[in-house]
Write an enzyme that holds these catalytic residues in place. Sequence first.
Site, mmCIF file in Angstrom:
data_model
loop_
_atom_site.group_PDB
_atom_site.id
_atom_site.type_symbol
_atom_site.label_atom_id
_atom_site.label_comp_id
_atom_site.label_asym_id
_atom_site.label_seq_id
_atom_site.Cartn_x
_atom_site.Cartn_y
_atom_site.Cartn_z
ATOM 1 N N HIS A 99 0.879 -1.181 0.000
ATOM 2 C CA HIS A 99 0.000 0.000 0.000
ATOM 3 C C HIS A 99 0.916 1.231 0.000
ATOM 4 O O HIS A 99 2.020 1.180 0.568
ATOM 5 C CB HIS A 99 -0.830 0.125 1.281
ATOM 6 C CG HIS A 99 -1.715 -1.039 1.604
ATOM 7 N ND1 HIS A 99 -1.273 -2.153 2.256
ATOM 8 C CD2 HIS A 99 -3.041 -1.215 1.418
ATOM 9 C CE1 HIS A 99 -2.282 -2.987 2.441
ATOM 10 N NE2 HIS A 99 -3.372 -2.448 1.938
ATOM 11 N N ASP A 102 2.373 2.065 3.350
ATOM 12 C CA ASP A 102 3.337 1.113 3.934
ATOM 13 C C ASP A 102 4.766 1.565 3.676
ATOM 14 O O ASP A 102 5.655 1.340 4.492
ATOM 15 C CB ASP A 102 3.231 -0.290 3.310
ATOM 16 C CG ASP A 102 1.839 -0.858 3.328
ATOM 17 O OD1 ASP A 102 1.050 -0.451 4.177
ATOM 18 O OD2 ASP A 102 1.556 -1.740 2.476
ATOM 19 N N GLU A 230 -10.728 -6.944 -4.355
ATOM 20 C CA GLU A 230 -10.510 -7.962 -3.317
ATOM 21 C C GLU A 230 -11.740 -8.020 -2.415
ATOM 22 O O GLU A 230 -11.964 -7.122 -1.601
ATOM 23 C CB GLU A 230 -9.262 -7.606 -2.511
ATOM 24 C CG GLU A 230 -8.926 -8.661 -1.471
ATOM 25 C CD GLU A 230 -7.628 -8.369 -0.723
ATOM 26 O OE1 GLU A 230 -6.689 -7.827 -1.329
ATOM 27 O OE2 GLU A 230 -7.579 -8.672 0.481
ATOM 28 N N GLU A 266 -8.868 -13.732 -1.106
ATOM 29 C CA GLU A 266 -8.088 -14.003 0.109
ATOM 30 C C GLU A 266 -8.770 -15.104 0.908
ATOM 31 O O GLU A 266 -9.973 -15.049 1.168
ATOM 32 C CB GLU A 266 -7.971 -12.714 0.931
ATOM 33 C CG GLU A 266 -7.230 -12.926 2.236
ATOM 34 C CD GLU A 266 -6.786 -11.619 2.881
ATOM 35 O OE1 GLU A 266 -6.436 -10.685 2.144
ATOM 36 O OE2 GLU A 266 -6.796 -11.550 4.120
ATOM 37 N N ASP A 294 -4.566 -13.759 -2.236
ATOM 38 C CA ASP A 294 -3.931 -13.368 -0.985
ATOM 39 C C ASP A 294 -3.922 -14.597 -0.101
ATOM 40 O O ASP A 294 -4.960 -15.035 0.407
ATOM 41 C CB ASP A 294 -4.688 -12.209 -0.315
ATOM 42 C CG ASP A 294 -4.178 -10.860 -0.783
ATOM 43 O OD1 ASP A 294 -3.313 -10.834 -1.682
ATOM 44 O OD2 ASP A 294 -4.639 -9.836 -0.248
HETATM 45 C C1 XLS Z 1 -7.414 -6.656 4.500
HETATM 46 C C2 XLS Z 1 -6.952 -6.877 3.147
HETATM 47 C C3 XLS Z 1 -5.826 -5.958 2.691
HETATM 48 C C4 XLS Z 1 -5.710 -5.991 1.194
HETATM 49 C C5 XLS Z 1 -4.958 -4.843 0.611
HETATM 50 O O1 XLS Z 1 -8.117 -7.443 5.098
HETATM 51 O O2 XLS Z 1 -6.590 -8.218 3.013
HETATM 52 O O3 XLS Z 1 -4.641 -6.292 3.314
HETATM 53 O O4 XLS Z 1 -5.138 -7.167 0.759
HETATM 54 O O5 XLS Z 1 -5.510 -3.622 0.926
HETATM 55 NI NI NI Z 2 -5.683 -9.070 1.342
HETATM 56 NI NI NI Z 3 -7.365 -9.541 4.743
#
Ligand code: XLS
Ligand code: NI
Ligand code: NI
Length: 438
Positions: A99, A102, A230, A266, A294
């Site tokens: 990000h 970060d 996501e 994810e 993810d």
């Molecule tokens: C949070 C998300 C975040 C995304 C990127 O739960 O997984 O980390 O992957 O913003």
């Molecule tokens: Ni994520």
């Molecule tokens: Ni997450």
Amino acid sequence: MTYFPNIEKIVYEGPRTKNPFAFRHYNPDEVVAGKTMKEHLRFGVAYWHTMNQDGSDPFGKPVNERTWFGATEMETAKNRVEAFFEILEKLNVEYFCFHDVDIAPEGDSLEEFYRNIDEITDLIKEKMDATGIKLLWNTANMFSHPRYNNGAASTNNAEVYAFAAAQIKKGLDISKKLGGENYVFWGGREGYETLLNTDMAFELDNVARMFKMAVAYAEKIGHKPQFLIEPKPKEPSKHQYDFDAATSLQFIQKYGLEGDFKLNLEANHATLAGHTFEHELTVARINNALGSIDANQGDMLLGWDTDEFPTNLYDTTFTMLELLENGGIAPGGINFDAKVRRSSFAMEDLLLAHIAGMDTFAKGLKVAARLREDRFLEDLKADRYASFQSELGQNILADKEDLESLTNYALQIENIELKSGHIEMVKSQLNDYITGEL
Ligand code: XLS
Ligand code: NI
Ligand code: NI
């Protein structure tokens, strides 16, 4: 300067090695199912969990031992780049994700934030050029700052909307600078707390509008990464708009974004939505929208996004089955959106945890490849749907039947024979694949 002076580059030593700083299953150049493991797995390390996470939780202070803190925020940011690339090189990982917040301090103004980002991305670019390590994706953090209290692209405040646009624009500029292969939108605050004061249609239109602006800007600057949404059902918002794969696909289709957007799925978000990860992967794959992963795992006893490193072999096997079925994950990858547990506070845990995740995926890949070689699930499914090979079944599939013709057929049926699925036996055979007996 090295941050891990006692750790050499991690190499494959096979399952019997006693060396904790070695791969037991991940052998990057070994060919499995026609491709090297490296090509299949496209591992990425997440900047936020690896470099910024301090081990604090709602009840406890930071615990993580980290040696990259400097006298100023910018000095720390620069040290982090050094340490991060040392980790990537030592792990033999080819990709990373971050990000904007970060990598660089936000400072006191947008201009200062931009300047900091420019300086740090210069450094990152140098490292990328020197090592060949690539950017899997970057994203804009539009959820941590208090201004995003009521959302970013779904905000009720037009100036916040403009600020979000400015972060996305910069995100795409640095994606171009660093050759990013994907660009992610995770809508942490894109949702609502109560419908009493929320105009859902208005907010969703505005989110789609922002995504279209992002596509238009990417086209304008001549750098179009694969855009990824996501999904996550909740946390931090009570209800997030991109609830799960199916909901996000409906959004993509409603607003005609299919050409530019796929999904970044994810594992822990899947379980928060009440799905298995393989469910989410399948929904995306059959809609040609499986973009990237993810990689992490949740804990069924805890109801939140604990982002644990993936160590469950069943999960990685099912994930790799889907990825193989999809014909691979490129230009996406397997990004470890995972953090060390609070009790794993030592510097070396950053490497050990990634080794564990990489090995679990490598082993999952091998099991999945064997299952496919043996046509274990294909044969099972072929047998289960065998009745559609009959004349009746073939006619249905060829759209030759209608309600009347099927009624005529049904009236002739004397006894429908159902076949048992023997699912317990199937699961036990699957155990044998996983333990290597089959
Ligand atoms: C949070 C998300 C975040 C995304 C990127 O739960 O997984 O980390 O992957 O913003
Ligand atoms: Ni994520
Ligand atoms: Ni997450």
